[in-house]
Design an enzyme around this catalytic site. Structure first.
Site, mmCIF file in Angstrom:
data_model
loop_
_atom_site.group_PDB
_atom_site.id
_atom_site.type_symbol
_atom_site.label_atom_id
_atom_site.label_comp_id
_atom_site.label_asym_id
_atom_site.label_seq_id
_atom_site.Cartn_x
_atom_site.Cartn_y
_atom_site.Cartn_z
ATOM 1 N N GLN A 1 8.814 -12.943 -4.268
ATOM 2 C CA GLN A 1 9.436 -11.614 -4.340
ATOM 3 C C GLN A 1 8.761 -10.637 -3.373
ATOM 4 O O GLN A 1 8.745 -9.424 -3.615
ATOM 5 C CB GLN A 1 9.372 -11.075 -5.775
ATOM 6 C CG GLN A 1 10.354 -11.753 -6.711
ATOM 7 C CD GLN A 1 11.807 -11.582 -6.246
ATOM 8 O OE1 GLN A 1 12.185 -10.537 -5.753
ATOM 9 N NE2 GLN A 1 12.611 -12.626 -6.408
ATOM 10 N N SER A 2 8.240 -11.136 -2.269
ATOM 11 C CA SER A 2 7.510 -10.297 -1.318
ATOM 12 C C SER A 2 8.376 -9.201 -0.697
ATOM 13 O O SER A 2 9.398 -9.486 -0.062
ATOM 14 C CB SER A 2 6.940 -11.191 -0.213
ATOM 15 O OG SER A 2 6.489 -10.408 0.871
ATOM 16 N N ASN A 3 7.936 -7.960 -0.863
ATOM 17 C CA ASN A 3 8.599 -6.837 -0.178
ATOM 18 C C ASN A 3 8.288 -6.875 1.313
ATOM 19 O O ASN A 3 9.095 -6.472 2.137
ATOM 20 C CB ASN A 3 8.103 -5.509 -0.750
ATOM 21 C CG ASN A 3 8.421 -5.392 -2.221
ATOM 22 O OD1 ASN A 3 9.579 -5.303 -2.597
ATOM 23 N ND2 ASN A 3 7.395 -5.423 -3.056
#
Ligand SMILES: *Cc1c(COP(=O)(O)O)cnc(C)c1O
Length: 335
Positions: free
Chosen positions: A79-81
């Protein structure tokens, strides 16, 4: 040349909509009974929604371009921004983006993973502990195929990336001056450290007299870990200063980091985050995410409750932009 001019003369690709809004949180302030709360809306930097990585990518992508890169490689969690914003920046620059995500696919793509796909990034699944090595290996493979890859470290947190938050501190200082506003404490989430390194250097350069209080999302104190996080931040800030022609030794920086809110680890949502998310949503109509901003904002609320942040003060929460992950955590957040 003055440092400020040097910063503006550094190669930079405009990717962020700046200045981002600086807004009062009047209803939250009233609900809490103080301190006076403000928010800096870096969730609105505008690249595939927004977030703090966009400011770093302005300098990193310019460096990639200057080095003749035709593709970029970076890494993060599923879920890396940072990966989402890098994928969007690469799309804007007509470069292929490879994102190495630690973990394995489970179920339908949600949140940032879905956005990575929509943005055209090539997703590679790797062991979380092997992300750095895997980036170098992929870079070698791509080079052997005739490509010119540019590796962006996790979180974009090197000296070049940190320049984005040096510039952001200049931006905030200007906003505070225009509004004739005094801020005692700035609270934000820290994880790979580049945001904090840049803010610390920027604060020194603009003469910001308040406290920069970072809430650690997943990093341990230096005496409890082999990875010396605070030392890494001091080093990054010192290297960023050097890029601007300033000689400031790492030891001159004193990063203030709170480690009280690590909970059960990175991305594990406890009670702190949902309550914090609901409070800000229901008082101000502003969304924060469960992994970074929800934890940092929840930490801020608890520090206010303990009196560590005094109610007669003025505090600014720096929104670093992760509401795109909310749907991926509906199991933890839905009622
Ligand atoms: C990456 C990230 C942070 C932490 O910034 P670092 O520069 O990695 O310390 C904070 N908030 C959000 C939403 C992020 O994506």
């Amino acid at each position: 040349m003055r440092t400020h001019d040097r910063l503006h003369a550094m190669p930079r690709i405009p990717l962020a909509s700046t200045p981002t809004p600086l807004q009062p949180l009047d209803r939250l302030t009233r609900t809490l009974g103080g301190p006076r709360c403000w928010i800096k809306r870096d969730d609105l930097t505008g690249l595939a929604t927004g977030g703090n990585k966009t400011r770093k990518l302005e300098f990193l992508m310019a460096d990639a371009q200057a080095r003749g890169a035709d593709c970029v490689i970076t890494a993060g969690g599923p879920q890396s921004n940072h990966c989402r914003q890098t994928a969007a920046a690469a799309a804007r620059m007509n470069m292929q983006c490879h994102v190495l995500l630690g973990g394995q696919p489970d179920g339908p793509a949600l949140g940032n993973l879905l956005l990575d796909q929509l943005l055209g990034a090539e997703v590679h699944w790797v062991q979380p502990s092997e992300r750095r090595l895997a980036m170098d290996e992929l870079a070698s493979q791509l080079r052997a195929q005739g490509h010119a890859p540019y590796v962006i470290p996790i979180g974009g947190s090197n000296a070049i990336g940190a320049l984005g938050y040096v510039l952001a501190m200049f931006e905030l200082e200007e906003q505070l001056r225009r509004l004739d506003l005094h801020v005692d404490t700035i609270v934000f989430a820290t994880s790979s450290g580049g945001t904090q390194a840049g803010l610390m250097l920027g604060a020194r350069l603009v003469g910001f007299a308040g406290t920069l209080l970072a809430v650690s999302i997943d990093q341990l104190p230096d005496d409890e870990s082999d990875f010396k996080f605070a030392e890494h931040i001091r080093h990054t800030a010192s290297c960023a200063a050097e890029l601007l022609g300033e000689s400031i030794a790492p030891d001159e920086f004193r990063p203030e980091i709170n480690y009280d809110f690590l909970g059960d680890g990175y991305g594990v949502v406890g009670c702190l985050e949902p309550d914090a998310i609901r409070l800000l949503a229901r008082t101000e109509g502003i969304l924060i995410g469960p992994v970074y901003t929800g934890r940092a904002f929840g930490g801020m609320l608890e520090l206010i409750g303990r009196g560590a942040i005094r109610q007669d003060q003025s505090v600014l929460f720096w929104h670093t932009g992760d509401e795109t992950t909310l749907h991926a955590y509906s199991n933890d957040l839905a009622e």
